[in-house]
Design a protein around this motif. Structure first.
Motif, PDB file in Angstrom:
ATOM      1  N   LYS A 143     -35.257  -7.737  -4.744  1.00 45.27           N
ATOM      2  CA  LYS A 143     -35.496  -6.537  -4.233  1.00 45.27           C
ATOM      3  C   LYS A 143     -36.363  -7.596  -3.092  1.00 45.27           C
ATOM      4  CE  LYS A 143     -33.471  -2.834  -4.939  1.00 45.27           C
ATOM      5  NZ  LYS A 143     -32.035  -2.378  -4.140  1.00 45.27           N
ATOM      6  N   GLY A 144     -37.431  -8.921  -3.502  1.00 48.40           N
ATOM      7  CA  GLY A 144     -37.678  -9.567  -2.999  1.00 48.40           C
ATOM      8  C   GLY A 144     -38.765 -10.880  -3.441  1.00 48.40           C
ATOM      9  N   THR A 145     -39.055 -11.835  -2.709  1.00 49.98           N
ATOM     10  CA  THR A 145     -39.901 -13.452  -3.468  1.00 49.98           C
ATOM     11  C   THR A 145     -40.654 -12.839  -2.497  1.00 49.98           C
ATOM     12  OG1 THR A 145     -38.740 -14.287  -2.015  1.00 49.98           O
ATOM     13  CG2 THR A 145     -36.834 -13.727  -3.947  1.00 49.98           C
ATOM     14  N   TYR A 146     -42.147 -13.206  -3.138  1.00 49.42           N
ATOM     15  CA  TYR A 146     -43.321 -14.414  -2.790  1.00 49.42           C
ATOM     16  C   TYR A 146     -43.143 -15.146  -3.078  1.00 49.42           C
ATOM     17  CZ  TYR A 146     -47.801 -14.296  -1.606  1.00 49.42           C
ATOM     18  OH  TYR A 146     -49.137 -14.019  -0.809  1.00 49.42           O
ATOM     19  N   SER A 147     -43.715 -16.335  -2.390  1.00 47.72           N
ATOM     20  CA  SER A 147     -44.339 -17.586  -2.592  1.00 47.72           C
ATOM     21  C   SER A 147     -45.410 -18.543  -1.916  1.00 47.72           C
ATOM     22  CB  SER A 147     -43.434 -18.960  -2.143  1.00 47.72           C
ATOM     23  OG  SER A 147     -43.902 -20.214  -1.887  1.00 47.72           O
ATOM     24  N   LEU A 148     -46.251 -18.574  -3.056  1.00 42.97           N
ATOM     25  CA  LEU A 148     -48.006 -18.889  -2.418  1.00 42.97           C
ATOM     26  C   LEU A 148     -47.599 -20.229  -2.245  1.00 42.97           C
ATOM     27  CD1 LEU A 148     -50.040 -17.812  -1.679  1.00 42.97           C
ATOM     28  CD2 LEU A 148     -50.861 -17.669  -4.376  1.00 42.97           C
ATOM     29  N   GLY A 149     -48.091 -20.919  -1.852  1.00 45.39           N
ATOM     30  CA  GLY A 149     -48.181 -22.492  -1.832  1.00 45.39           C
ATOM     31  C   GLY A 149     -49.773 -22.680  -1.335  1.00 45.39           C
ATOM     32  N   SER A 150     -49.808 -23.832  -1.966  1.00 50.67           N
ATOM     33  CA  SER A 150     -51.713 -24.777  -2.023  1.00 50.67           C
ATOM     34  C   SER A 150     -52.326 -23.018  -3.160  1.00 50.67           C
ATOM     35  CB  SER A 150     -52.046 -24.322  -0.775  1.00 50.67           C
ATOM     36  OG  SER A 150     -51.577 -25.213  -0.023  1.00 50.67           O
ATOM     37  N   PHE A 151     -52.077 -23.086  -3.905  1.00 53.99           N
ATOM     38  CA  PHE A 151     -52.582 -22.213  -4.841  1.00 53.99           C
ATOM     39  C   PHE A 151     -53.878 -21.712  -4.694  1.00 53.99           C
ATOM     40  CE2 PHE A 151     -54.279 -20.223  -8.967  1.00 53.99           C
ATOM     41  CZ  PHE A 151     -54.574 -18.945  -8.853  1.00 53.99           C
ATOM     42  N   TYR A 152     -54.424 -23.250  -4.853  1.00 51.93           N
ATOM     43  CA  TYR A 152     -56.499 -23.483  -5.247  1.00 51.93           C
ATOM     44  C   TYR A 152     -57.234 -23.629  -4.231  1.00 51.93           C
ATOM     45  CZ  TYR A 152     -55.089 -24.743 -10.142  1.00 51.93           C
ATOM     46  OH  TYR A 152     -54.389 -24.451 -11.518  1.00 51.93           O
ATOM     47  N   ASP A 153     -55.874 -23.805  -3.124  1.00 51.93           N
ATOM     48  CA  ASP A 153     -56.790 -23.141  -1.131  1.00 51.93           C
ATOM     49  C   ASP A 153     -57.675 -22.185  -1.261  1.00 51.93           C
ATOM     50  OD1 ASP A 153     -56.866 -25.774  -0.888  1.00 51.93           O
ATOM     51  OD2 ASP A 153     -55.276 -25.447   0.650  1.00 51.93           O
ATOM     52  N   TYR A 154     -56.261 -20.689  -2.003  1.00 54.58           N
ATOM     53  CA  TYR A 154     -56.186 -19.027  -1.508  1.00 54.58           C
ATOM     54  C   TYR A 154     -57.113 -18.556  -2.999  1.00 54.58           C
ATOM     55  CZ  TYR A 154     -53.659 -20.965   2.389  1.00 54.58           C
ATOM     56  OH  TYR A 154     -53.167 -21.403   2.896  1.00 54.58           O
ATOM     57  N   PHE A 155     -57.253 -19.046  -4.131  1.00 51.59           N
ATOM     58  CA  PHE A 155     -57.857 -18.420  -4.717  1.00 51.59           C
ATOM     59  C   PHE A 155     -58.845 -19.631  -5.609  1.00 51.59           C
ATOM     60  CE2 PHE A 155     -58.003 -17.694  -9.907  1.00 51.59           C
ATOM     61  CZ  PHE A 155     -57.581 -16.484  -9.908  1.00 51.59           C
ATOM     62  N   VAL A 156     -60.276 -18.445  -5.136  1.00 52.85           N
ATOM     63  CA  VAL A 156     -61.660 -18.815  -5.575  1.00 52.85           C
ATOM     64  C   VAL A 156     -62.142 -18.075  -5.862  1.00 52.85           C
ATOM     65  CG1 VAL A 156     -63.492 -19.775  -4.157  1.00 52.85           C
ATOM     66  CG2 VAL A 156     -61.138 -20.702  -3.648  1.00 52.85           C
ATOM     67  N   ASP A 157     -62.828 -18.225  -6.603  1.00 54.58           N
ATOM     68  CA  ASP A 157     -63.817 -17.509  -7.414  1.00 54.58           C
ATOM     69  C   ASP A 157     -63.044 -15.879  -8.096  1.00 54.58           C
ATOM     70  OD1 ASP A 157     -66.185 -18.891  -7.447  1.00 54.58           O
ATOM     71  OD2 ASP A 157     -66.635 -17.638  -5.698  1.00 54.58           O
ATOM     72  N   GLY A 158     -62.052 -16.702  -8.842  1.00 49.93           N
ATOM     73  CA  GLY A 158     -60.971 -15.100  -9.569  1.00 49.93           C
ATOM     74  C   GLY A 158     -60.383 -13.864  -8.670  1.00 49.93           C
ATOM     75  N   LYS A 159     -60.032 -14.342  -6.868  1.00 49.40           N
ATOM     76  CA  LYS A 159     -59.709 -14.015  -6.601  1.00 49.40           C
ATOM     77  C   LYS A 159     -58.868 -14.397  -5.668  1.00 49.40           C
ATOM     78  CE  LYS A 159     -63.540 -12.168  -4.315  1.00 49.40           C
ATOM     79  NZ  LYS A 159     -64.342 -11.498  -3.622  1.00 49.40           N
ATOM     80  N   LEU A 160     -57.410 -13.862  -4.724  1.00 52.19           N
ATOM     81  CA  LEU A 160     -57.701 -14.213  -3.889  1.00 52.19           C
ATOM     82  C   LEU A 160     -58.268 -14.366  -2.548  1.00 52.19           C
ATOM     83  CD1 LEU A 160     -53.904 -13.235  -4.445  1.00 52.19           C
ATOM     84  CD2 LEU A 160     -54.436 -15.711  -4.271  1.00 52.19           C
ATOM     85  N   ASN A 161     -58.182 -14.771  -1.570  1.00 58.95           N
ATOM     86  CA  ASN A 161     -59.084 -14.299  -0.286  1.00 58.95           C
ATOM     87  C   ASN A 161     -57.758 -12.576   0.428  1.00 58.95           C
ATOM     88  OD1 ASN A 161     -56.602 -14.964   1.463  1.00 58.95           O
ATOM     89  ND2 ASN A 161     -57.423 -17.213   1.942  1.00 58.95           N
ATOM     90  N   ALA A 162     -58.588 -12.636   0.692  1.00 60.85           N
ATOM     91  CA  ALA A 162     -58.442 -11.492   1.346  1.00 60.85           C
ATOM     92  C   ALA A 162     -56.758 -11.327   1.961  1.00 60.85           C
ATOM     93  CB  ALA A 162     -59.021 -10.514   2.941  1.00 60.85           C
TER      94      ALA A 162
END
Length: 179
Positions: A143-162
């Motif tokens: 029903k869907g796919t989601y790919s998040l590249g460069s994880f450590y650029d977007y996941f900081v202090d235990g959460k994803l950026n907005a």
């Protein structure tokens, strides 16, 4: 209310794909959610000889029974050299042997959302493409796919950026709305 099984297809104790799966799970509202971590279901490497001589591992039977209990799946899989991890493929090989064409691994067209992330910019997209083509043979209805590249650029202090958090929320909400 549907029962959703989330599947962490990583065998790493510090898996960023497990982290992504936990974030996605927290966005599911109005449904029961449980997690299957493949590290909790060790199995010997599949071979026809082993199957003939030793039968099916109890862990494969346990996973198959869990799959039967749930209405939908969210699977987060890392990408190893452009493909799914060997341990996840091995789980699929064993569990699929417990079914047949009339009763595939995910039963009849159970909805699946596929996720992947990586430290690199590809975010496991190659593996998601492969899984999207293979899993319908196993009874999954992608029903869907989601790919998040460069994880450590977007996941900081235990959460994803907005922005990325909203992207993930949208993907999960879309999935929940179609199940």
């Amino acid at each position: 209310m549907k029962k959703i099984l989330t599947v962490s297809a990583s065998n790493s104790k510090n898996s960023i794909n497990r982290t992504l799966l936990e974030l996605a799970s927290s966005k599911v509202e109005g449904h029961e959610v449980a997690m299957l971590d493949i590290r909790d279901y060790p199995m010997p490497f599949f071979s026809l000889d082993r199957e003939e001589n030793e039968g099916h591992p109890e862990t494969a039977k346990q996973v198959r029974a869990l799959f039967a209990e749930y209405d939908a799946f969210i699977i987060s899989s890392p990408e190893h050299n452009g493909a799914m991890p060997a341990e996840f493929k091995n789980l699929i090989d064993w569990v699929s042997r417990l079914g047949d064409l009339q009763n595939p691994m995910f039963a009849t067209k159970k909805p699946v959302l596929l996720l992947s992330t990586s430290p690199g910019p590809n975010g496991g997209a190659t593996n998601l493409q492969t899984l999207s083509h293979l899993m319908p043979w196993w009874g999954a209805d992608i029903k869907g796919t989601y790919s998040l590249g460069s994880f450590y650029d977007y996941f900081v202090d235990g959460k994803l950026n907005a922005e990325k958090d909203q992207d993930l929320t949208n993907v999960v909400t879309d999935f929940v709305n179609v199940i």
